[in-house]
Design a protein around this motif. Structure first.
Motif, PDB file in Angstrom:
ATOM      1  N   ARG A 277       0.841  -1.203   0.000  1.00 43.06           N
ATOM      2  CA  ARG A 277       0.000   0.000   0.000  1.00 43.06           C
ATOM      3  C   ARG A 277       0.871   1.247   0.000  1.00 43.06           C
ATOM      4  NH1 ARG A 277      -5.229   0.005   1.136  1.00 43.06           N
ATOM      5  NH2 ARG A 277      -5.122   2.049   2.099  1.00 43.06           N
ATOM      6  N   VAL A 278       0.223   2.374  -0.321  1.00 41.55           N
ATOM      7  CA  VAL A 278       0.863   3.683  -0.212  1.00 41.55           C
ATOM      8  C   VAL A 278       0.167   4.529   0.842  1.00 41.55           C
ATOM      9  CG1 VAL A 278       1.460   5.797  -1.441  1.00 41.55           C
ATOM     10  CG2 VAL A 278       1.611   3.607  -2.619  1.00 41.55           C
ATOM     11  N   SER A 279      -1.154   4.341   0.974  1.00 43.82           N
ATOM     12  CA  SER A 279      -1.955   5.147   1.891  1.00 43.82           C
ATOM     13  C   SER A 279      -2.109   4.445   3.230  1.00 43.82           C
ATOM     14  CB  SER A 279      -3.339   5.421   1.294  1.00 43.82           C
ATOM     15  OG  SER A 279      -3.218   6.078   0.054  1.00 43.82           O
ATOM     16  N   VAL A 280      -2.337   5.252   4.255  1.00 37.24           N
ATOM     17  CA  VAL A 280      -2.582   4.778   5.616  1.00 37.24           C
ATOM     18  C   VAL A 280      -3.941   5.298   6.051  1.00 37.24           C
ATOM     19  CG1 VAL A 280      -1.801   4.869   8.005  1.00 37.24           C
ATOM     20  CG2 VAL A 280      -0.132   4.693   6.169  1.00 37.24           C
ATOM     21  N   LEU A 281      -4.775   4.397   6.572  1.00 36.54           N
ATOM     22  CA  LEU A 281      -6.110   4.767   7.023  1.00 36.54           C
ATOM     23  C   LEU A 281      -6.029   5.338   8.434  1.00 36.54           C
ATOM     24  CD1 LEU A 281      -9.121   4.715   6.263  1.00 36.54           C
ATOM     25  CD2 LEU A 281      -9.257   2.498   7.412  1.00 36.54           C
ATOM     26  N   VAL A 282      -6.529   6.557   8.611  1.00 32.00           N
ATOM     27  CA  VAL A 282      -6.456   7.256   9.889  1.00 32.00           C
ATOM     28  C   VAL A 282      -7.862   7.516  10.381  1.00 32.00           C
ATOM     29  CG1 VAL A 282      -5.571   9.281  11.096  1.00 32.00           C
ATOM     30  CG2 VAL A 282      -4.296   8.344   9.168  1.00 32.00           C
ATOM     31  N   HIS A 283      -8.116   7.198  11.654  1.00 33.97           N
ATOM     32  CA  HIS A 283      -9.420   7.470  12.266  1.00 33.97           C
ATOM     33  C   HIS A 283      -9.200   7.947  13.689  1.00 33.97           C
ATOM     34  CE1 HIS A 283      -8.917   3.427  14.032  1.00 33.97           C
ATOM     35  NE2 HIS A 283      -8.523   3.099  12.813  1.00 33.97           N
ATOM     36  N   SER A 284     -10.282   8.195  14.410  1.00 37.47           N
ATOM     37  CA  SER A 284     -10.194   8.830  15.723  1.00 37.47           C
ATOM     38  C   SER A 284     -10.123   7.844  16.867  1.00 37.47           C
ATOM     39  CB  SER A 284     -11.393   9.756  15.939  1.00 37.47           C
ATOM     40  OG  SER A 284     -12.601   8.994  15.905  1.00 37.47           O
ATOM     41  N   GLY A 285     -10.442   6.585  16.624  1.00 34.67           N
ATOM     42  CA  GLY A 285     -10.502   5.628  17.724  1.00 34.67           C
ATOM     43  C   GLY A 285      -9.145   5.329  18.326  1.00 34.67           C
ATOM     44  N   MET A 286      -8.136   5.168  17.490  1.00 33.51           N
ATOM     45  CA  MET A 286      -6.801   4.817  17.962  1.00 33.51           C
ATOM     46  C   MET A 286      -5.784   5.285  16.926  1.00 33.51           C
ATOM     47  SD  MET A 286      -6.962   0.717  17.273  1.00 33.51           S
ATOM     48  CE  MET A 286      -8.653   0.615  17.868  1.00 33.51           C
ATOM     49  N   PRO A 287      -4.540   5.485  17.334  1.00 34.34           N
ATOM     50  CA  PRO A 287      -3.541   5.956  16.369  1.00 34.34           C
ATOM     51  C   PRO A 287      -3.113   4.859  15.406  1.00 34.34           C
ATOM     52  CG  PRO A 287      -2.538   5.617  18.518  1.00 34.34           C
ATOM     53  CD  PRO A 287      -4.011   5.430  18.710  1.00 34.34           C
ATOM     54  N   SER A 288      -2.811   5.264  14.194  1.00 36.21           N
ATOM     55  CA  SER A 288      -2.214   4.381  13.195  1.00 36.21           C
ATOM     56  C   SER A 288      -0.704   4.569  13.262  1.00 36.21           C
ATOM     57  CB  SER A 288      -2.734   4.721  11.793  1.00 36.21           C
ATOM     58  OG  SER A 288      -4.144   4.583  11.735  1.00 36.21           O
ATOM     59  N   VAL A 289       0.007   3.460  13.428  1.00 37.33           N
ATOM     60  CA  VAL A 289       1.442   3.512  13.723  1.00 37.33           C
ATOM     61  C   VAL A 289       2.206   2.778  12.632  1.00 37.33           C
ATOM     62  CG1 VAL A 289       3.247   2.900  15.371  1.00 37.33           C
ATOM     63  CG2 VAL A 289       1.019   3.672  16.192  1.00 37.33           C
ATOM     64  N   MET A 290       3.303   3.396  12.199  1.00 35.57           N
ATOM     65  CA  MET A 290       4.239   2.791  11.256  1.00 35.57           C
ATOM     66  C   MET A 290       5.629   2.828  11.881  1.00 35.57           C
ATOM     67  SD  MET A 290       2.909   4.779   7.844  1.00 35.57           S
ATOM     68  CE  MET A 290       4.050   3.928   6.768  1.00 35.57           C
ATOM     69  N   ARG A 291       6.337   1.715  11.784  1.00 36.39           N
ATOM     70  CA  ARG A 291       7.688   1.637  12.343  1.00 36.39           C
ATOM     71  C   ARG A 291       8.711   1.698  11.219  1.00 36.39           C
ATOM     72  NH1 ARG A 291       9.405  -3.226  16.244  1.00 36.39           N
ATOM     73  NH2 ARG A 291       8.659  -4.434  14.434  1.00 36.39           N
ATOM     74  N   LEU A 292       9.677   2.589  11.375  1.00 32.65           N
ATOM     75  CA  LEU A 292      10.758   2.761  10.415  1.00 32.65           C
ATOM     76  C   LEU A 292      12.036   2.203  11.032  1.00 32.65           C
ATOM     77  CD1 LEU A 292      10.026   6.450   9.333  1.00 32.65           C
ATOM     78  CD2 LEU A 292       8.979   4.336   8.502  1.00 32.65           C
ATOM     79  N   TYR A 293      12.625   1.229  10.380  1.00 36.31           N
ATOM     80  CA  TYR A 293      13.811   0.554  10.905  1.00 36.31           C
ATOM     81  C   TYR A 293      15.058   1.368  10.535  1.00 36.31           C
ATOM     82  CZ  TYR A 293      10.605  -3.392  11.413  1.00 36.31           C
ATOM     83  OH  TYR A 293       9.550  -4.189  11.767  1.00 36.31           O
ATOM     84  N   LEU A 294      15.543   2.106  11.509  1.00 40.70           N
ATOM     85  CA  LEU A 294      16.774   2.896  11.333  1.00 40.70           C
ATOM     86  C   LEU A 294      17.812   2.482  12.366  1.00 40.70           C
ATOM     87  CD1 LEU A 294      15.293   6.460  10.696  1.00 40.70           C
ATOM     88  CD2 LEU A 294      16.331   4.941   9.022  1.00 40.70           C
ATOM     89  N   ASN A 295      17.870   1.193  12.648  1.00 42.25           N
ATOM     90  CA  ASN A 295      18.739   0.693  13.711  1.00 42.25           C
ATOM     91  C   ASN A 295      19.883  -0.152  13.187  1.00 42.25           C
ATOM     92  OD1 ASN A 295      17.155  -1.371  12.817  1.00 42.25           O
ATOM     93  ND2 ASN A 295      16.488  -2.081  14.834  1.00 42.25           N
ATOM     94  N   THR A 296      20.268   0.028  11.927  1.00 38.68           N
ATOM     95  CA  THR A 296      21.360  -0.770  11.368  1.00 38.68           C
ATOM     96  C   THR A 296      22.728  -0.250  11.772  1.00 38.68           C
ATOM     97  OG1 THR A 296      21.440   0.536   9.329  1.00 38.68           O
ATOM     98  CG2 THR A 296      19.915  -1.322   9.380  1.00 38.68           C
ATOM     99  N   GLY A 297      22.812   0.950  12.329  1.00 38.78           N
ATOM    100  CA  GLY A 297      24.097   1.541  12.673  1.00 38.78           C
ATOM    101  C   GLY A 297      24.744   2.331  11.556  1.00 38.78           C
TER     102      GLY A 297
END
Length: 675
Positions: A277-297
């Motif tokens: 997907r490209v889009s993220v569905l956002v609503h008021s009940g709970m946050p929509s969370v995406m994790r970006l892996y930037l822990n490679t050093g």
């Protein structure tokens, strides 16, 4: 003699410090945190950091801005300042493990007590409490509790001081860092011989994630996804309990987890996108969370770019999409606060509305960690309207070495220091800044073209010594001057920043040929003035050219690489002139007109050219002073070339090379051949 200068040293945890010693501007939508710095002279300085955060720490140092004067290497002594950082680590040997919901008895005397607790993933809240606190020499609970590790430039350690005996001593930490150990230090505030006893209790509140089923979303249209989004988000079957007191399986969901795929495109170039997907569905009940892996050093040396876009037809005037970008753990409390602050991190906030459908955030040198993008729909004026509204937000998430490749007036450079790789921009044409976007000192297009014309057309003055050399039958000298004029013209046409650039060959090749031509031009001019015999003259010309070629290959910027051979040629010329003076019992050259109208003007122009080249050039006046250097060098060569021999006719060399076939001059041989 090297003077004492002030050295500025920067410290930062997790990523290289973002420094701006020249006070230039950053690109729009760039968020920069202030750096922790220490200014020091040529002496020792120390910094004590208690309970530092585990991971990479970065130290950067720089000298004050240098002068814009262009100095020849080896002509002016250079000063080298050595910066040697040393690190001394003192480790804590005894550290007690604090398990969730299990009281851990502790007794404090003169030394503090060290604890640690593991915070698993999807922890929504951490509560630390001191129970049964008592002391034998004072009232209340004289205990200071420090939670977390020290970081720079900002320190988000939480400190809890327990003094009152009437109320419970506890500390509440929303969104603590996930998947890591959390340090806790307990220190007694009583006297040195007073013991304090208490029990430490940690309680974890688990967060049940709602993981998106992308197969269902792909089968539905965007409108159907908005209207029936609840049925398209099944819970994760593989989720485990976070603590002994929490029941995740029966509790409510607290976030929508969008799985993100990391795509490594190049060195320090990463593309993050939701799976399928490209889009993220956002609503008021709970946050929509995406994790970006930037822990490679190897990711903290670039720039994290986050771009968001919302469809205008899906967002109303009273709705607002709030976005928080945090490291270590996501921001989940949109209903309580909008400051994007987690337990130990101050996040970056963005918003989307009808008046602002696009939002962008640039984070230079992001910390080495997992980063989280949290989005939730907020309706401050009409909360009931949010329950019926769903918004699709398109995301563009990139990690790039340089923003926009430093633009048209910069070059992105990857630098490696002690095995660590980071990126930076090298700006030109007066542009400055982190991404070469600061035009406060930039050159206009007209100024760039004028500089190019000055540096290139000034070489046309070499036509004067070329013409005189051919007129006086000095073909070798004419060839060298023509070589110098050609390569100097096209080198400076290629060396220009900005738009007025023309490179017919590789830049390094053009630069080498320009430097070689300049040195050999001076060499052949001085040897020509010495009036040597033809055989000796051409041998020295060839040997000098070879020496110039070798020295420029060793060090192209060295002053003595050019001045050494030229001084040697000058000694040869003076020796020959002194010899002729003694042999003829008369000053050489003999004609006073030669001295007044040729030698003195030529020597004056050469001296002025050397003065400008060695001591007057700066970065600001380079276009003018270097153009004057071209003209003085060509003019001095024209004045200093010796006159033609009396028995040689003008343009005699050109008469030897005719453009048509000639009949043999030996008529007898020709007749004999015909018969």
């Amino acid at each position: 003699m090297c003077s004492n200068v002030e050295i500025t040293v920067y410290f930062r945890y997790g990523a290289p410090p973002v420094i701006n010693p020249l006070g230039t501007s950053f690109p729009a939508n760039t968020s920069v945190q202030p750096s922790f710095l220490v200014k020091m002279l040529q002496s020792n300085a120390s910094i004590n950091i208690s309970h530092p955060a585990p991971g990479d720490w970065f130290v950067a140092a720089h000298l004050p801005p240098s002068s814009q004067k262009i100095e020849m290497k080896g002509f002016v002594p250079t000063c080298a300042y050595i910066f040697q950082p040393d690190m001394l680590v003192m480790r804590v040997v005894e550290v007690s493990i604090l398990e969730p919901n299990v009281p851990l008895p502790q007794t404090l005397l003169s030394h503090p007590s060290y604890l640690k607790i593991f915070v698993p993933e999807y922890t929504q809240e951490l509560r630390l409490e001191l129970q049964g606190c008592a002391s034998n020499g004072s009232l209340g609970c004289p205990v200071r509790l420090t939670v977390g590790s020290a970081t720079l430039p900002s320190n988000f350690q939480k400190v809890l001081t327990c003094t009152s005996p009437t109320w419970a001593c506890h500390l509440l930490l929303p969104s603590p860092p996930w998947d890591r150990w959390l340090q806790v230090t307990a220190k007694s505030l009583a006297g040195p011989h007073v013991s304090v006893a208490f029990s430490a209790v940690a309680t974890l509140t688990a967060c049940r994630p709602w993981i998106v089923n992308f197969q269902h979303l792909l089968q539905s249209s965007p409108n159907q996804s908005c209207n029936a989004s609840t049925s398209l988000l099944p819970p994760s079957p593989g989720y485990q309990d976070l603590g002994r007191s929490s029941r995740v399986g029966g509790g409510p969901f607290c976030l929508v987890n969008y799985q993100v795929m990391r795509e490594d495109m190049d060195v320090m170039s990463v593309h993050f996108r939701p799976v399928d997907r490209v889009s993220v569905l956002v609503h008021s009940g709970m946050p929509s969370v995406m994790r970006l892996y930037l822990n490679t050093g190897m990711d903290s040396g670039g720039s994290l770019t986050i771009s968001l876009w919302a469809n205008k037809s899906m967002i109303s005037n009273h709705t607002l999409v709030m976005v928080c970008v945090n490291a270590a753990s996501p921001f989940l409390r949109f209903n309580a606060s909008l400051n994007c602050t987690t337990a130990f991190f101050q996040g970056y906030s963005l918003s989307l509305s009808t008046s602002s459908l696009k939002a962008k955030l640039i984070i230079p040198y992001p910390e080495t960690d997992n980063w989280y993008l949290s989005l939730q729909l907020v309706c401050p004026q009409s909360p009931e309207e949010c329950e019926k509204t769903k918004v699709l937000v398109e995301t563009t998430l990139y990690l790039v070495p340089c923003l926009d490749d430093c633009g048209p007036y910069g070059q992105c450079i990857l630098l490696r220091r002690h095995g660590y790789l980071y990126a930076g921009c090298s700006c030109k044409a007066g542009w400055r800044g982190w991404s070469c976007t600061d035009n406060s000192t930039a050159q206009s297009t007209a100024q760039q073209r004028m500089a190019t014309l000055l540096l290139t057309l000034s070489n046309l003055l070499f036509l004067a010594p070329i013409t005189l050399s051919v007129y006086r039958c000095l073909l070798v000298e004419a060839s060298v001057y023509a070589y110098t004029m050609f390569f100097s013209t096209f080198y400076h046409a290629c060396d220009q920043p900005g738009e007025a650039v023309l490179c017919i060959l590789n830049y390094d090749t053009l630069q080498y040929c320009d430097f070689l031509g300049s040195g050999v031009s001076i060499w052949v001019t001085i040897l020509c003035m010495a009036r040597l015999k033809a055989a000796l003259k051409y041998v020295l010309l060839l040997l000098g050219t070879l020496v110039f070629a070798m020295s420029l290959q060793l060090d192209r910027r060295g002053a003595w690489n050019m001045m050494g051979p030229c001084l040697f040629a000058f000694v040869i010329m003076v020796t020959m002139w002194v010899y002729r003076c003694g042999h003829r019992r008369h000053c050489y050259p003999t004609s006073w007109q030669r001295w007044v109208f040729y030698l003195l003007p030529g020597i004056s122009m050469a001296a002025l050219a050397i003065t400008i080249y060695t001591s007057m050039m700066t970065s600001d006046n380079y276009y003018y002073t270097h153009s004057i250097w071209h003209m003085l060098l060509a003019g001095s060569a024209a004045f200093l070339l010796p006159p033609r021999d009396k028995h040689v006719e003008p343009w005699a060399c050109s008469q030897k090379f005719t453009c048509h076939y000639q009949i043999c001059k030996n008529h007898r041989e020709e007749l004999y051949t015909v018969t």
